[in-house]
Write a protein that holds these residues in place. Structure first.
Motif, PDB file in Angstrom:
ATOM      1  N   GLU A  59       0.930  -1.140  -0.020  1.00  0.00           N
ATOM      2  CA  GLU A  59      -0.088   0.136   0.019  1.00  0.00           C
ATOM      3  C   GLU A  59       0.820   1.290  -0.042  1.00  0.00           C
ATOM      4  N   LEU A  60       1.832   1.260   0.743  1.00  0.00           N
ATOM      5  CA  LEU A  60       2.854   2.294   0.769  1.00  0.00           C
ATOM      6  C   LEU A  60       3.591   2.715  -0.698  1.00  0.00           C
ATOM      7  N   ASN A  61       3.863   1.428  -1.040  1.00  0.00           N
ATOM      8  CA  ASN A  61       4.598   1.646  -2.121  1.00  0.00           C
ATOM      9  C   ASN A  61       3.690   2.324  -3.664  1.00  0.00           C
ATOM     10  N   LYS A  62       2.404   2.126  -3.279  1.00  0.00           N
ATOM     11  CA  LYS A  62       1.663   2.993  -4.460  1.00  0.00           C
ATOM     12  C   LYS A  62       1.489   4.406  -4.058  1.00  0.00           C
ATOM     13  N   VAL A  63       1.945   4.759  -2.946  1.00  0.00           N
ATOM     14  CA  VAL A  63       1.735   6.248  -2.789  1.00  0.00           C
ATOM     15  C   VAL A  63       3.207   6.647  -2.694  1.00  0.00           C
ATOM     16  N   GLU A  64       4.113   5.924  -2.559  1.00  0.00           N
ATOM     17  CA  GLU A  64       5.744   6.638  -2.659  1.00  0.00           C
ATOM     18  C   GLU A  64       6.477   5.300  -3.278  1.00  0.00           C
ATOM     19  N   PRO A  65       6.456   5.098  -4.414  1.00  0.00           N
ATOM     20  CA  PRO A  65       7.076   4.128  -5.091  1.00  0.00           C
ATOM     21  C   PRO A  65       8.692   4.116  -5.245  1.00  0.00           C
TER      22      PRO A  65
END
Length: 227
Positions: A59-65
């Motif tokens: 989920e975090l990676n979608k926001v801050e890849p």
């Protein structure tokens, strides 16, 4: 200050730093010349816990890849950093069997099960971490005993040179570039601030030769101590 209060204080202060752009970017993560290695005793979470962490990091990676997300294979809890990673250290400079012998003698005295509960998040200026708690205070007792054992030996060690490890945290994200969606990132981190990532019983402690980030391709397992 209790462990929960310590974690929460770290979280409040570090999130405030990140929100005000006073976070620290690690510019060594992608360096081809990073040659920092050391020796540690580590504990690895269960597959179930690691899956829960991976779902959150996805989920975090979608926001801050563009940040550094620990893969499941690399997520660990450091029981003790015997030789903190430093430039140019290699196994050729020590006899690993001597370190195994000291750790084995102490670890075999354990007569209680170690259970670790990862619940919620904490942070520093450079990373996001899982908050780990024990059902019984075994890890720090074991750490202190191992510290004494190694310090009373003539083996190379650098115990507590960076900081005195007292918690059961696990680093899961490091900042490697400027945050591009900071507000969304912090909102998501806050949503998981008290999330229950799961509990597991420790069945193995590993003695490893490792790089700074504990990357699977660079870690060499020296010994497994079965509990």
């Amino acid at each position: 200050m209790g462990l929960k209060e310590h974690y929460n204080k770290m979280y409040r202060e570090s999130i405030a730093d990140i929100a005000s752009d006073h976070y620290e970017i690690d510019d060594m993560i992608d360096s081809k010349s990073d040659n920092r290695f050391g020796i540690s005793l580590v504990i690895r979470p269960s597959l179930e816990v690691k899956k829960n962490v991976r779902d959150f990091l996805d989920e975090l990676n979608k926001v801050e890849p563009h940040q550094y997300y620990y893969p499941e294979s690399d997520i660990h809890l450091t029981l003790l950093s015997i030789i903190s990673c430093y430039e140019g250290f290699s196994l050729d400079s020590i006899d690993p069997s001597e370190y195994m012998a000291i750790a084995q003698k102490r670890i075999t005295t354990l007569d209680e099960k170690i259970k670790i509960h990862f619940k919620g998040l904490t942070a520093s200026k450079s990373c996001i971490m899982l908050k780990g708690y024990e059902e019984q205070p075994i890890i720090n007792d074991l750490r202190n005993q191992l510290r004494r054992d190694f310090k009373h030996s003539e083996l190379q060690q650098s115990l507590d040179e960076r900081y005195l490890l007292k918690t059961a945290h696990a680093t899961i994200l490091r900042f490697k570039t400027e945050l591009s969606n900071k507000n969304a990132f912090l909102t998501l981190v806050d949503r998981y601030a008290d999330y229950d990532f799961g509990t597991f019983e420790v069945d193995t402690i590993e003695l490893v030769y490792t790089d700074w980030y504990h990357r699977e391709k660079l870690v060499k397992k020296l010994h497994e101590f079965k509990l």
